[in-house]
Design a protein around this motif. Structure first.
Motif, PDB file in Angstrom:
ATOM      1  N   ALA A 157       0.952  -1.116   0.067  1.00 50.29           N
ATOM      2  CA  ALA A 157      -0.034   0.025  -0.132  1.00 50.29           C
ATOM      3  C   ALA A 157       0.788   1.414   0.150  1.00 50.29           C
ATOM      4  O   ALA A 157       0.588   2.179  -0.784  1.00 50.29           O
ATOM      5  N   ARG A 160       2.765   2.112  -3.531  1.00 50.16           N
ATOM      6  CA  ARG A 160       2.202   2.561  -4.699  1.00 50.16           C
ATOM      7  C   ARG A 160       2.468   3.644  -5.302  1.00 50.16           C
ATOM      8  O   ARG A 160       2.702   4.009  -6.505  1.00 50.16           O
ATOM      9  N   ALA A 200       0.289  -4.011  -6.768  1.00 49.51           N
ATOM     10  CA  ALA A 200      -0.060  -3.032  -5.548  1.00 49.51           C
ATOM     11  C   ALA A 200      -1.688  -2.842  -5.329  1.00 49.51           C
ATOM     12  O   ALA A 200      -2.236  -2.986  -4.177  1.00 49.51           O
ATOM     13  N   TYR A 201      -2.033  -2.679  -6.742  1.00 46.88           N
ATOM     14  CA  TYR A 201      -3.601  -2.386  -6.695  1.00 46.88           C
ATOM     15  C   TYR A 201      -4.325  -3.411  -6.479  1.00 46.88           C
ATOM     16  O   TYR A 201      -5.434  -3.485  -5.959  1.00 46.88           O
ATOM     17  N   ASP A 203      -3.791  -5.971  -4.541  1.00 45.82           N
ATOM     18  CA  ASP A 203      -3.615  -6.399  -3.135  1.00 45.82           C
ATOM     19  C   ASP A 203      -4.652  -5.301  -2.293  1.00 45.82           C
ATOM     20  O   ASP A 203      -5.269  -5.663  -1.383  1.00 45.82           O
ATOM     21  N   ALA A 204      -4.797  -4.173  -3.135  1.00 45.17           N
ATOM     22  CA  ALA A 204      -5.754  -3.276  -2.363  1.00 45.17           C
ATOM     23  C   ALA A 204      -7.197  -3.349  -2.828  1.00 45.17           C
ATOM     24  O   ALA A 204      -8.089  -2.593  -2.477  1.00 45.17           O
ATOM     25  N   ASP A 393       0.070  -3.592   5.692  1.00 42.52           N
ATOM     26  CA  ASP A 393      -0.994  -2.897   5.216  1.00 42.52           C
ATOM     27  C   ASP A 393      -1.454  -3.788   3.870  1.00 42.52           C
ATOM     28  O   ASP A 393      -1.110  -3.285   2.955  1.00 42.52           O
ATOM     29  N   SER A 394      -2.583  -4.477   4.061  1.00 38.81           N
ATOM     30  CA  SER A 394      -3.268  -5.263   3.102  1.00 38.81           C
ATOM     31  C   SER A 394      -4.653  -5.577   3.163  1.00 38.81           C
ATOM     32  O   SER A 394      -5.111  -6.466   3.928  1.00 38.81           O
TER      33      SER A 394
END
Length: 429
Positions: A157, A160, A200-201, A203-204, A393-394
């Motif tokens: 997070a 990114r 990254a996106y 995982d978000a 942070d996931s």
């Protein structure tokens, strides 16, 4: 305790005490109030203030001269003293599940303001007029490796903005570099940065944005003819399709990735990873024979693989990863007895720095233990996962927390569940 202070959590040791559990189950509020005073230091006057009762009424209940029967008063006691609803035969109270653990589809990231982007591009154009050298490529490659290391430790997070900025910078370098091996190298690095941004996106749980970056990575990999990296990007898209519930698409993408990698130099480790992605898709479809066949192919390719000659980006797929992914595929398939020892062994082997992976795998292990009837063990493992998740942070991990907690509903009055829920509230507070 000052009168202005709001409700606080009761000590987990009190909530899981057999005497407290029995008192709550029978709604013996005389014993409850006594235990709360002795073990939590909350005296009758404070109980009265927290629960919306008069001190004299609390005193009568504590002395056994008065009973509580009205459901609204019992709910006030549960809320005021922070006694989980299930312990008193109530539904979960609103305060029990923190807002952070309730997943909603994240909104796509807003586009950056036009003026700052234009200013940044102008600045980069000035900088990028300098000649690109092999040292430039080495520096970008080093940054990518560092991004992946930090992703393992803390989740992507916070990375990114840096990754997207590095990607834009690399694209500026490409635009200002004539056709040459250096430009080819920049395109290869840009493809890896686009894949990392997509990851990254993903995982978000911002799946549409992730797909945009994965597609960009795919286009760049095609432009340099890197078939193995094309397979890598397709494997990421396959995993995302599995998460989105499109298992047929996930299987098709995994097979397309295998076609792309087949016949390239030293493909065995890549193929092992790709067959495992296919196994995940078949497991989600509950296609047992196909799933086991893919697992067998993954293992066969892994045993033939020359790890030293494999691409750098696939070397994470080591024996530990093969073991734990096999366990996860079997768990998805519903073969929990076979899955549990594999996931446990993988978790035991994993490096302590791989906190995000360890958090995921701990929740998978907890889920298989729960399915196998080991409630105490499952809650203990899930508590370990929570400890790991607090450093990562996931949103995907939050999804696993929510899923596991849902499976605990049938055991809501059991002491291990009460203790886990208390820890979950603390972790997300």
């Amino acid at each position: 305790m000052p009168a202005a202070e709001g409700p606080r959590e009761l000590p987990p040791a009190l909530l899981t005490d057999p005497e407290m559990i029995r008192a709550c189950r029978t709604r013996d509020f005389a014993t409850i109030f006594t235990l709360v005073r002795r073990r939590a230091g909350i005296y009758p006057s404070r109980i009265a203030a927290l629960c919306g009762m008069t001190p004299s009424r609390v005193g009568e209940i504590a002395a056994g001269r008065r009973k509580l029967a009205h459901i609204d008063v019992i709910e006030r006691v549960a809320d005021g003293l922070r006694i989980p609803g299930a312990m008193l035969g109530l539904a979960h109270r609103p305060w029990e599940i923190p807002a952070q653990a309730t997943l909603t589809e994240p909104q796509p990231a807003p586009p950056p303001p036009a003026t700052p982007v234009a200013d940044l591009d102008s600045i980069l154009n000035l900088v990028d007029a300098a000649q690109v050298t092999r040292s430039t490529l080495a520096a970008i490659q080093s940054s990518i490796q560092d991004y992946w290391r930090r992703d393992d430790q803390h989740g992507p997070a916070a990375l990114r903005p840096a990754v997207v900025g590095q990607l834009r910078h690399t694209q500026q370098l490409i635009d200002n570099t004539r056709e040459s091996p250096l430009r080819h190298g920049l395109l290869t690095l840009a493809a890896e940065l686009a894949r990392l941004a997509g990851w990254a996106y993903f995982d978000a749980r911002q799946f549409s944005t992730a797909r945009t970056y994965f597609t960009q990575a795919l286009t760049m990999a095609q432009s340099v003819g890197d078939r193995q990296f094309i397979a890598n990007v397709l494997s990421c898209m396959s995993l995302q399709a599995t998460y989105e519930g499109d298992a047929n698409d996930a299987a098709a993408l995994a097979c397309a990735a295998q076609d792309a990698a087949r016949g390239t130099d030293s493909p065995d480790l890549v193929m092992a990873m790709l067959h495992m992605r296919e196994a995940f898709a078949h497991a989600t479809l509950h296609a047992g024979n196909d799933c086991h066949r893919s697992i067998d192919k993954a293992r066969a390719h892994f045993e033939r693989a020359d790890h030293a000659s494999a691409p750098q980006w696939v070397r994470y797929f080591d024996e530990t990863k093969l073991i734990v992914d096999t366990g996860i595929a079997l768990a998805q398939l519903g073969e929990h007895r076979q899955a549990e020892p594999l996931i446990a062994e993988g978790l035991r082997r994993e490096h302590r720095d791989q906190q995000r992976g360890r958090a995921f795998h701990a929740f998978w292990l907890a889920s298989t233990q729960l399915r196998n009837g080991a409630l105490d063990q499952a809650c203990s493992t899930a508590s370990l996962a929570l400890d790991l998740a607090t450093n990562v942070d996931s949103p995907r991990i939050v999804g696993h927390v929510r899923e596991f907690h849902t499976h605990l509903a049938a055991h809501a009055q059991e002491a291990p569940v009460i203790a886990f829920e208390a820890k979950m509230r603390e972790a997300f507070s």
